[in-house]
Design an enzyme around this catalytic site. Structure first.
Site, PDB file in Angstrom:
ATOM      1  CG  HIS A 166     -14.358  -4.146  20.954  1.00  0.00           C
ATOM      2  ND1 HIS A 166     -15.475  -3.661  21.631  1.00  0.00           N
ATOM      3  CD2 HIS A 166     -13.567  -4.805  21.689  1.00  0.00           C
ATOM      4  CE1 HIS A 166     -15.592  -4.520  22.506  1.00  0.00           C
ATOM      5  NE2 HIS A 166     -14.519  -4.698  22.953  1.00  0.00           N
ATOM      6  CD  GLU A 167     -10.181  -4.979  21.234  1.00  0.00           C
ATOM      7  OE1 GLU A 167      -9.370  -5.138  22.205  1.00  0.00           O
ATOM      8  OE2 GLU A 167     -10.688  -5.559  21.379  1.00  0.00           O
TER       9      GLU A 167
END
Length: 339
Positions: A166-167
């Site tokens: 996600h990051e």
């Protein structure tokens, strides 16, 4: 399923937003400077000056010092881009995460980066039991993923992999650059606004004294107008933050699924951190970088993050997630920005 990578229009929109945010920072600084100049003229006045005279004096002063103001803002932007990793670590208290202390996290991150041909970002840890994570940086050598100790203790390996993915999507889509510029805008305006508010609160006796003297009405009006200018600049800086699209979080969740091929891992991670992500002592502007930024009630109308429930609903509906929803609902995902 939403495609998180190769979204040229999304990346281009982020670049346009970053440029507009920088321009907006200059404009907000000019407005803030006019308010501060007018406030200074009013507080130094002996109570005989009219509002028109005070305002004209403040305006000419701002025009005279505009090159200095422009240079100061340019220096702030340069420092922000150059030293944002240092400033962010100083603000949050995060520390570098050594490979020997968390080898599995490094292995997960490196494998994800290899699969996408990305430069491996730095890893930092925030020693708090609150489970959360965020990406930061404005250029490849600065890109950093920060995780909290609570996140490492709470999530299993597949969930940690989903969070890292996600990051990394935020980094790949250049969301972090846009958000870092927003942090610069909001941070400096909030700092100045708070100083002025405290000064006005502690200096109300000056206004009381001047209101009793002849011509003191001009001073009072000048102070009120100055406070309005400063408030507008501060409020617009918050609007800058609120205007950032919630779509970026949906795209980052989709990117996690695209990288890991495991939508249920992202859903499980979101479920575990839901409502627990508030980092104590961390500025609200920094919280907008985080995986989860809990809000409820009226504040949710201005949140840059969609609710956990909406994000999970999107993963179930569009990414093939099998985890049951806590509430039956259909996610509302904002339209993609125009090219």
């Amino acid at each position: 399923m939403l495609q998180a990578f190769g979204l040229y229009t999304h990346i281009q929109a982020n670049r346009r937003r970053s440029a507009l945010l920088i321009v907006g920072l200059f404009l907000l600084f000019y407005l803030m400077s006019l308010g501060l100049a007018l406030l200074l003229r009013a507080l130094l006045d002996d109570g005989t000056g009219t509002f028109e005279a005070l305002f004209q004096s403040a305006l000419w002063g701002c025009l005279w010092f505009s090159p200095f103001i422009t240079g100061l803002v340019a220096l702030w932007v340069w420092c922000g881009f150059r030293f944002n990793d240092f400033l962010l670590s100083l603000t949050t208290g995060s520390k570098p995460l050594a490979r020997r202390s968390s080898p599995r996290l490094y292995n997960l991150l490196e494998n994800l980066c290899i699969s996408r041909g990305m430069t491996v970002p730095k890893l930092r840890v925030l020693e708090t039991e609150t489970p959360n994570a965020f990406a930061s940086g404005t250029r490849p050598e600065q890109y950093t993923v920060t995780v909290t100790r609570g996140l490492l203790d709470l999530l299993d390996e597949r969930e940690l992999e989903a969070v890292l993915a996600h990051e990394l999507t935020h980094i790949r889509n250049e969301d972090v650059r846009t958000m870092m510029v927003a942090v610069l805008v909001v941070g400096v305006m909030s700092f100045i606004g708070e100083i002025v508010y405290r000064g006005l609160r502690d200096g109300t006796s000056l206004l009381d004294d001047s209101s009793d003297s002849k011509g003191g009405g001009g001073k009072v009006i000048a102070v009120i107008v100055a406070a309005v200018f400063i408030f507008i600049a501060w409020w617009l800086s918050l609007v800058v933050r609120f205007s950032l699209s919630r779509r970026r979080e949906y795209l980052a969740d989709a990117g996690a699924v695209e990288l890991t091929k495991n939508p249920d891992a992202m859903i499980s991670a979101l479920r575990k951190i839901e409502g627990k992500g508030e980092l104590k002592g961390v500025p609200s502007a920094v919280m907008e970088l985080c995986l989860d930024n809990p809000r409820s009630g009226f504040a949710d109308l201005f949140a840059t993050h969609p609710s956990i429930e909406d994000r999970i609903a999107a993963l179930v509906r569009y990414a093939g997630g099998n985890a049951p929803l806590a509430k039956a609902q259909t996610p509302t995902i904002p339209e993609a920005p125009a090219a």
